[in-house]
Design a protein around this motif. Structure first.
Motif, PDB file in Angstrom:
ATOM      1  N   VAL A 276       9.476  -4.397  -0.899  1.00 43.74           N
ATOM      2  CA  VAL A 276       9.016  -3.431   0.094  1.00 43.74           C
ATOM      3  C   VAL A 276       7.504  -3.261   0.036  1.00 43.74           C
ATOM      4  CG1 VAL A 276       9.124  -1.029   0.863  1.00 43.74           C
ATOM      5  CG2 VAL A 276      11.200  -2.181   0.048  1.00 43.74           C
ATOM      6  N   ALA A 277       6.968  -2.998  -1.158  1.00 47.10           N
ATOM      7  CA  ALA A 277       5.536  -2.739  -1.275  1.00 47.10           C
ATOM      8  C   ALA A 277       5.113  -2.882  -2.729  1.00 47.10           C
ATOM      9  CB  ALA A 277       5.194  -1.343  -0.768  1.00 47.10           C
ATOM     10  N   THR A 278       3.826  -3.180  -2.916  1.00 49.58           N
ATOM     11  CA  THR A 278       3.260  -3.231  -4.254  1.00 49.58           C
ATOM     12  C   THR A 278       1.795  -2.856  -4.179  1.00 49.58           C
ATOM     13  OG1 THR A 278       2.990  -4.600  -6.240  1.00 49.58           O
ATOM     14  CG2 THR A 278       2.650  -5.692  -4.132  1.00 49.58           C
ATOM     15  N   VAL A 279       1.241  -2.442  -5.323  1.00 54.94           N
ATOM     16  CA  VAL A 279      -0.165  -2.042  -5.361  1.00 54.94           C
ATOM     17  C   VAL A 279      -0.722  -2.348  -6.743  1.00 54.94           C
ATOM     18  CG1 VAL A 279       0.293   0.346  -6.083  1.00 54.94           C
ATOM     19  CG2 VAL A 279      -1.763  -0.175  -4.758  1.00 54.94           C
ATOM     20  N   GLN A 280      -2.007  -2.672  -6.786  1.00 51.28           N
ATOM     21  CA  GLN A 280      -2.658  -2.985  -8.050  1.00 51.28           C
ATOM     22  C   GLN A 280      -2.812  -1.747  -8.919  1.00 51.28           C
ATOM     23  OE1 GLN A 280      -6.410  -4.890  -7.307  1.00 51.28           O
ATOM     24  NE2 GLN A 280      -5.491  -6.905  -7.130  1.00 51.28           N
ATOM     25  N   TRP A 281      -3.174  -1.970 -10.154  1.00 49.73           N
ATOM     26  CA  TRP A 281      -3.279  -0.887 -11.127  1.00 49.73           C
ATOM     27  C   TRP A 281      -4.292   0.168 -10.697  1.00 49.73           C
ATOM     28  CZ3 TRP A 281      -7.593   0.733 -13.783  1.00 49.73           C
ATOM     29  CH2 TRP A 281      -8.726  -0.097 -13.674  1.00 49.73           C
ATOM     30  N   ASN A 282      -5.315  -0.241  -9.938  1.00 48.15           N
ATOM     31  CA  ASN A 282      -6.349   0.709  -9.526  1.00 48.15           C
ATOM     32  C   ASN A 282      -6.055   1.304  -8.144  1.00 48.15           C
ATOM     33  OD1 ASN A 282      -6.831  -1.494  -7.963  1.00 48.15           O
ATOM     34  ND2 ASN A 282      -8.846  -1.953  -8.785  1.00 48.15           N
ATOM     35  N   GLY A 283      -4.885   1.056  -7.620  1.00 46.36           N
ATOM     36  CA  GLY A 283      -4.513   1.619  -6.327  1.00 46.36           C
ATOM     37  C   GLY A 283      -4.995   0.815  -5.135  1.00 46.36           C
ATOM     38  N   ARG A 284      -5.663  -0.278  -5.403  1.00 49.06           N
ATOM     39  CA  ARG A 284      -6.214  -1.094  -4.325  1.00 49.06           C
ATOM     40  C   ARG A 284      -5.249  -2.195  -3.910  1.00 49.06           C
ATOM     41  NH1 ARG A 284     -12.419  -1.843  -6.602  1.00 49.06           N
ATOM     42  NH2 ARG A 284     -12.983   0.374  -6.514  1.00 49.06           N
ATOM     43  N   ALA A 285      -5.605  -2.809  -2.769  1.00 49.51           N
ATOM     44  CA  ALA A 285      -4.892  -3.993  -2.258  1.00 49.51           C
ATOM     45  C   ALA A 285      -3.389  -3.771  -2.105  1.00 49.51           C
ATOM     46  CB  ALA A 285      -5.159  -5.194  -3.158  1.00 49.51           C
ATOM     47  N   PRO A 286      -2.963  -2.688  -1.476  1.00 45.41           N
ATOM     48  CA  PRO A 286      -1.521  -2.547  -1.241  1.00 45.41           C
ATOM     49  C   PRO A 286      -1.009  -3.659  -0.334  1.00 45.41           C
ATOM     50  CG  PRO A 286      -2.740  -0.948   0.057  1.00 45.41           C
ATOM     51  CD  PRO A 286      -3.737  -1.593  -0.853  1.00 45.41           C
ATOM     52  N   TYR A 287       0.202  -4.057  -0.596  1.00 48.28           N
ATOM     53  CA  TYR A 287       0.806  -5.181   0.118  1.00 48.28           C
ATOM     54  C   TYR A 287       2.214  -4.775   0.512  1.00 48.28           C
ATOM     55  CZ  TYR A 287       2.834  -9.878   0.652  1.00 48.28           C
ATOM     56  OH  TYR A 287       3.490 -10.987   1.123  1.00 48.28           O
ATOM     57  N   TYR A 288       2.568  -5.007   1.791  1.00 48.24           N
ATOM     58  CA  TYR A 288       3.821  -4.488   2.312  1.00 48.24           C
ATOM     59  C   TYR A 288       4.682  -5.556   2.966  1.00 48.24           C
ATOM     60  CZ  TYR A 288       1.398   0.024   1.939  1.00 48.24           C
ATOM     61  OH  TYR A 288       0.725   1.125   1.485  1.00 48.24           O
ATOM     62  N   LEU A 289       5.965  -5.293   2.973  1.00 52.73           N
ATOM     63  CA  LEU A 289       6.894  -6.047   3.802  1.00 52.73           C
ATOM     64  C   LEU A 289       6.495  -5.808   5.251  1.00 52.73           C
ATOM     65  CD1 LEU A 289       9.714  -7.533   4.003  1.00 52.73           C
ATOM     66  CD2 LEU A 289      10.708  -5.238   4.163  1.00 52.73           C
ATOM     67  N   ASP A 290       6.516  -6.840   6.065  1.00 53.25           N
ATOM     68  CA  ASP A 290       6.030  -6.708   7.440  1.00 53.25           C
ATOM     69  C   ASP A 290       6.722  -5.582   8.206  1.00 53.25           C
ATOM     70  OD1 ASP A 290       5.394 -10.243   8.160  1.00 53.25           O
ATOM     71  OD2 ASP A 290       4.180  -8.708   7.188  1.00 53.25           O
ATOM     72  N   SER A 291       8.000  -5.431   8.002  1.00 52.65           N
ATOM     73  CA  SER A 291       8.763  -4.461   8.797  1.00 52.65           C
ATOM     74  C   SER A 291       8.451  -3.007   8.440  1.00 52.65           C
ATOM     75  CB  SER A 291      10.257  -4.712   8.663  1.00 52.65           C
ATOM     76  OG  SER A 291      10.687  -4.521   7.334  1.00 52.65           O
TER      77      SER A 291
END
Length: 123
Positions: free
Chosen positions: A47-62
Motif C-alpha cells: 500500500v505505502a512505504t516511507v523512508q526513516w526520515n519521513g521522506r520519499a513516500p511511495y504508494y500503490l497507484d490506486s
C-alpha cells in the motif's frame, strides 16, 4: 520487536480512517516502514512505504492522492491516513518495518510485521 496496529473499523464509502502502528523493542530510526493489505481471497499487496526520515513516500497507484503515510520516530509510531475510502479498500491492513531502509514494495524485504487491523468500507 512488536508492532501493534490499530485504527481499523467500519466506514461508509467516502469516509476516512487513520491507522496507527506502534513499534516496541527497537528504534524506528534508519528503517523504512510500510503498510500492506490483504483482502479476502486475495494475496497481500503493498500500500505505502516511507523512508526513516519521513521522506520519499511511495504508494500503490490506486491509493495515491487518498492515502498518506507518515511517521513519528520519537514516538516509534507509523500512521496511514486514509481518505475517500472505497469498498475495494476493504482488507486487513498490516504495518511492517524494514531494517535496511530499502523503501521497498516487496513484502519479503520487511523484517517485522504487525498483527493487522481490519478495515471495512461499505458502499
Amino acid at each position: 520487536v512488536q508492532l501493534q496496529a490499530s485504527g481499523g473499523g467500519l466506514v461508509q464509502a467516502g469516509g476516512s480512517l487513520r491507522l496507527a502502528c506502534v513499534v516496541s523493542g527497537r528504534t524506528l530510526y534508519w528503517t523504512s516502514t510500510g503498510w500492506f493489505r490483504q483482502a479476502p481471497g486475495k494475496e497481500r499487496e503493498f500500500v505505502a512505504t516511507v523512508q526513516w526520515n519521513g521522506r520519499a513516500p511511495y504508494y500503490l497507484d490506486s491509493v495515491k492522492g487518498r492515502f498518506t503515510i507518515s511517521r513519528d520516530n520519537a514516538q516509534n509510531t507509523v500512521y496511514l491516513q486514509m481518505n475517500d475510502l472505497k469498498p475495494e479498500d476493504t482488507a486487513v491492513y498490516y504495518c511492517a518495518v524494514d531494517r535496511q531502509n530499502l523503501l521497498s514494495s516487496q513484502s519479503t524485504d520487511y523484517d517485522y510485521w504487525g498483527q493487522g487491523t481490519k478495515v471495512t468500507v461499505s458502499s
